[in-house]
Write a protein that holds these residues in place. Structure first.
Motif, PDB file in Angstrom:
ATOM      1  N   TYR A 106      60.895  51.149  61.893  1.00  0.00           N
ATOM      2  CA  TYR A 106      61.301  51.185  63.293  1.00  0.00           C
ATOM      3  C   TYR A 106      60.138  51.002  64.251  1.00  0.00           C
ATOM      4  N   TYR A 107      58.892  51.107  63.760  1.00  0.00           N
ATOM      5  CA  TYR A 107      57.756  50.833  64.631  1.00  0.00           C
ATOM      6  C   TYR A 107      57.770  49.396  65.114  1.00  0.00           C
ATOM      7  N   GLY A 108      58.400  48.502  64.358  1.00  0.00           N
ATOM      8  CA  GLY A 108      58.480  47.119  64.776  1.00  0.00           C
ATOM      9  C   GLY A 108      59.241  46.927  66.078  1.00  0.00           C
ATOM     10  N   PHE A 109      60.060  47.923  66.452  1.00  0.00           N
ATOM     11  CA  PHE A 109      60.820  47.839  67.695  1.00  0.00           C
ATOM     12  C   PHE A 109      60.041  48.385  68.888  1.00  0.00           C
ATOM     13  N   ALA A 110      58.907  49.039  68.639  1.00  0.00           N
ATOM     14  CA  ALA A 110      58.207  49.748  69.710  1.00  0.00           C
ATOM     15  C   ALA A 110      57.761  48.822  70.839  1.00  0.00           C
ATOM     16  N   GLY A 111      57.206  47.658  70.488  1.00  0.00           N
ATOM     17  CA  GLY A 111      56.710  46.751  71.515  1.00  0.00           C
ATOM     18  C   GLY A 111      57.803  46.269  72.449  1.00  0.00           C
ATOM     19  N   MET A 112      58.948  45.888  71.895  1.00  0.00           N
ATOM     20  CA  MET A 112      60.036  45.392  72.743  1.00  0.00           C
ATOM     21  C   MET A 112      60.689  46.510  73.548  1.00  0.00           C
ATOM     22  N   VAL A 113      60.682  47.733  73.004  1.00  0.00           N
ATOM     23  CA  VAL A 113      61.196  48.872  73.776  1.00  0.00           C
ATOM     24  C   VAL A 113      60.294  49.110  74.984  1.00  0.00           C
ATOM     25  N   LYS A 114      58.984  49.019  74.782  1.00  0.00           N
ATOM     26  CA  LYS A 114      58.039  49.209  75.883  1.00  0.00           C
ATOM     27  C   LYS A 114      58.190  48.141  76.957  1.00  0.00           C
ATOM     28  N   SER A 115      58.309  46.877  76.530  1.00  0.00           N
ATOM     29  CA  SER A 115      58.283  45.773  77.489  1.00  0.00           C
ATOM     30  C   SER A 115      59.662  45.405  78.043  1.00  0.00           C
ATOM     31  N   GLU A 116      60.718  45.617  77.241  1.00  0.00           N
ATOM     32  CA  GLU A 116      62.045  45.157  77.646  1.00  0.00           C
ATOM     33  C   GLU A 116      63.103  46.256  77.681  1.00  0.00           C
ATOM     34  N   ALA A 117      62.740  47.462  77.217  1.00  0.00           N
ATOM     35  CA  ALA A 117      63.717  48.564  77.110  1.00  0.00           C
ATOM     36  C   ALA A 117      64.919  48.130  76.286  1.00  0.00           C
ATOM     37  N   ARG A 118      64.640  47.398  75.213  1.00  0.00           N
ATOM     38  CA  ARG A 118      65.727  46.972  74.340  1.00  0.00           C
ATOM     39  C   ARG A 118      65.224  46.817  72.908  1.00  0.00           C
ATOM     40  N   ILE A 119      66.164  46.896  71.972  1.00  0.00           N
ATOM     41  CA  ILE A 119      65.896  46.648  70.561  1.00  0.00           C
ATOM     42  C   ILE A 119      66.601  45.350  70.207  1.00  0.00           C
ATOM     43  N   ARG A 120      65.862  44.388  69.686  1.00  0.00           N
ATOM     44  CA  ARG A 120      66.423  43.084  69.333  1.00  0.00           C
ATOM     45  C   ARG A 120      66.375  42.915  67.825  1.00  0.00           C
ATOM     46  N   CYS A 121      67.536  42.710  67.223  1.00  0.00           N
ATOM     47  CA  CYS A 121      67.625  42.618  65.769  1.00  0.00           C
ATOM     48  C   CYS A 121      68.944  41.949  65.398  1.00  0.00           C
ATOM     49  N   MET A 122      69.019  41.362  64.201  1.00  0.00           N
ATOM     50  CA  MET A 122      70.230  40.673  63.784  1.00  0.00           C
ATOM     51  C   MET A 122      71.247  41.603  63.122  1.00  0.00           C
ATOM     52  N   ILE A 123      70.865  42.839  62.837  1.00  0.00           N
ATOM     53  CA  ILE A 123      71.777  43.778  62.170  1.00  0.00           C
ATOM     54  C   ILE A 123      72.953  44.107  63.079  1.00  0.00           C
ATOM     55  N   ASN A 124      74.147  44.123  62.506  1.00  0.00           N
ATOM     56  CA  ASN A 124      75.332  44.573  63.238  1.00  0.00           C
ATOM     57  C   ASN A 124      75.103  46.030  63.638  1.00  0.00           C
ATOM     58  N   PRO A 125      75.012  46.325  64.935  1.00  0.00           N
ATOM     59  CA  PRO A 125      74.636  47.684  65.362  1.00  0.00           C
ATOM     60  C   PRO A 125      75.689  48.747  65.096  1.00  0.00           C
ATOM     61  N   GLU A 126      76.881  48.335  64.648  1.00  0.00           N
ATOM     62  CA  GLU A 126      77.931  49.301  64.362  1.00  0.00           C
ATOM     63  C   GLU A 126      77.996  49.661  62.873  1.00  0.00           C
ATOM     64  N   LYS A 127      77.224  48.964  62.056  1.00  0.00           N
ATOM     65  CA  LYS A 127      77.268  49.212  60.618  1.00  0.00           C
ATOM     66  C   LYS A 127      76.338  50.366  60.228  1.00  0.00           C
ATOM     67  N   PRO A 128      76.787  51.246  59.334  1.00  0.00           N
ATOM     68  CA  PRO A 128      75.963  52.382  58.920  1.00  0.00           C
ATOM     69  C   PRO A 128      74.771  51.940  58.078  1.00  0.00           C
ATOM     70  N   LEU A 166      72.333  51.341  64.353  1.00  0.00           N
ATOM     71  CA  LEU A 166      71.264  50.955  65.279  1.00  0.00           C
ATOM     72  C   LEU A 166      71.662  51.184  66.733  1.00  0.00           C
ATOM     73  N   HIS A 167      72.960  51.221  67.015  1.00  0.00           N
ATOM     74  CA  HIS A 167      73.378  51.640  68.350  1.00  0.00           C
ATOM     75  C   HIS A 167      72.964  53.089  68.586  1.00  0.00           C
ATOM     76  N   GLN A 168      73.131  53.929  67.587  1.00  0.00           N
ATOM     77  CA  GLN A 168      72.705  55.323  67.709  1.00  0.00           C
ATOM     78  C   GLN A 168      71.200  55.410  67.887  1.00  0.00           C
ATOM     79  N   LEU A 169      70.463  54.605  67.125  1.00  0.00           N
ATOM     80  CA  LEU A 169      69.009  54.602  67.256  1.00  0.00           C
ATOM     81  C   LEU A 169      68.602  54.275  68.686  1.00  0.00           C
ATOM     82  N   ALA A 170      69.174  53.216  69.265  1.00  0.00           N
ATOM     83  CA  ALA A 170      68.840  52.827  70.635  1.00  0.00           C
ATOM     84  C   ALA A 170      69.175  53.947  71.616  1.00  0.00           C
ATOM     85  N   SER A 171      70.303  54.608  71.393  1.00  0.00           N
ATOM     86  CA  SER A 171      70.708  55.703  72.272  1.00  0.00           C
ATOM     87  C   SER A 171      69.743  56.874  72.179  1.00  0.00           C
ATOM     88  N   TRP A 172      69.333  57.235  70.958  1.00  0.00           N
ATOM     89  CA  TRP A 172      68.410  58.356  70.775  1.00  0.00           C
ATOM     90  C   TRP A 172      67.044  58.057  71.404  1.00  0.00           C
TER      91      TRP A 172
END
Length: 235
Positions: free
Chosen positions: A1-23, A61-67
């Motif tokens: 999840y550290y790979g998402f840190a840069g985009m969270v800092k710059s864009e306040a978003r997580i960008r990934c191809m994973i279906n965010p509703e899948k466990p 991943l929707h939960q991750l973004a929310s947390w």
């Protein structure tokens, strides 16, 4: 999840191809290390010729973004991107082409709902619940926060951690504001030493007491093998 840190800092978003509703149930590296140490040090033969699934808590991943957003104090959005865009992001992060392709294959499995496992087996091996993503985020959130924001609201101390918090164990998810490569090298070495010391301690105790020495010798003939999220132990 550290790979998402840069985009969270710059864009306040997580960008990934994973279906965010899948466990999804990734596992913390520290839990893997502790589980391997417990399996290797077992003198009762509980894990001989057994395949042990190692899985953390299930989440999306929707939960991750929310947390992450809750801890940062502002919304963090999830954006589902194409395979090619995700590959470009991984290559830009520093992965080699074959590594990126392997990660994308895993992402496909997650999106198909095939990467959610029961964490109760790992909990039994550990003797305590696995490290949850929410608990890890409580320590790792400085890595997702812009330094000016952190300095303004006093959210981190001189060590780059939340006030009153000590450095947390490393994990697949991460544990401090240091770069992922440095964190991985440092924590891998540290935890390898700790787990080796633990195994040696168990072995020494068994030799001194004479209890289970034959079983211990048999069980230590082959090292546990980690494949995906499973450990197989055979003599």
């Amino acid at each position: 999840y550290y790979g998402f840190a840069g985009m969270v800092k710059s864009e306040a978003r997580i960008r990934c191809m994973i279906n965010p509703e899948k466990p999804y149930s990734p596992v913390a590296v520290t839990d893997v290390g502790e589980a391997l140490a417990n399996i290797a040090a077992d003198t009762r033969g509980l894990y001989l010729c057994q395949t042990v699934p190692l899985a953390g808590d299930v989440h999306t991943l929707h939960q991750l973004a929310s947390w992450v957003g809750e801890l940062l104090g502002h919304p963090v959005h999830y954006e589902c991107v194409s395979l090619e865009e995700n590959r470009r992001l991984l290559l830009g992060f520093g992965f080699l082409a074959w590594q990126a392709d392997g990660i994308l294959e895993l992402y496909d499995i997650v999106s198909e709902g095939g990467y959610a496992f029961d964490s109760s087996v790992l909990a039994a091996v550990l003797g305590h619940p696995p490290l949850s993503v929410q608990r890890w985020l409580g320590h790792a959130i400085p890595a997702f926060r812009n330094i000016p924001e952190a300095a303004a609201d006093g959210a981190v101390n001189e060590a780059g951690e939340p006030p009153g918090e000590s450095h947390a164990s490393g994990s697949q998810f991460g544990a401090s504001a240091q770069p992922a490569t440095e964190l991985g090298q440092r924590d891998a070495a540290m935890h390898e030493r700790r787990q080796l010391q633990r195994v040696e301690s168990h072995a020494a105790a068994a030799d001194q007491t004479g209890d289970g020495s034959e079983e211990r010798h048999q069980s230590m003939q082959a090292a546990p093998t980690l494949v995906a999220q499973t450990v197989t132990r055979c003599t």
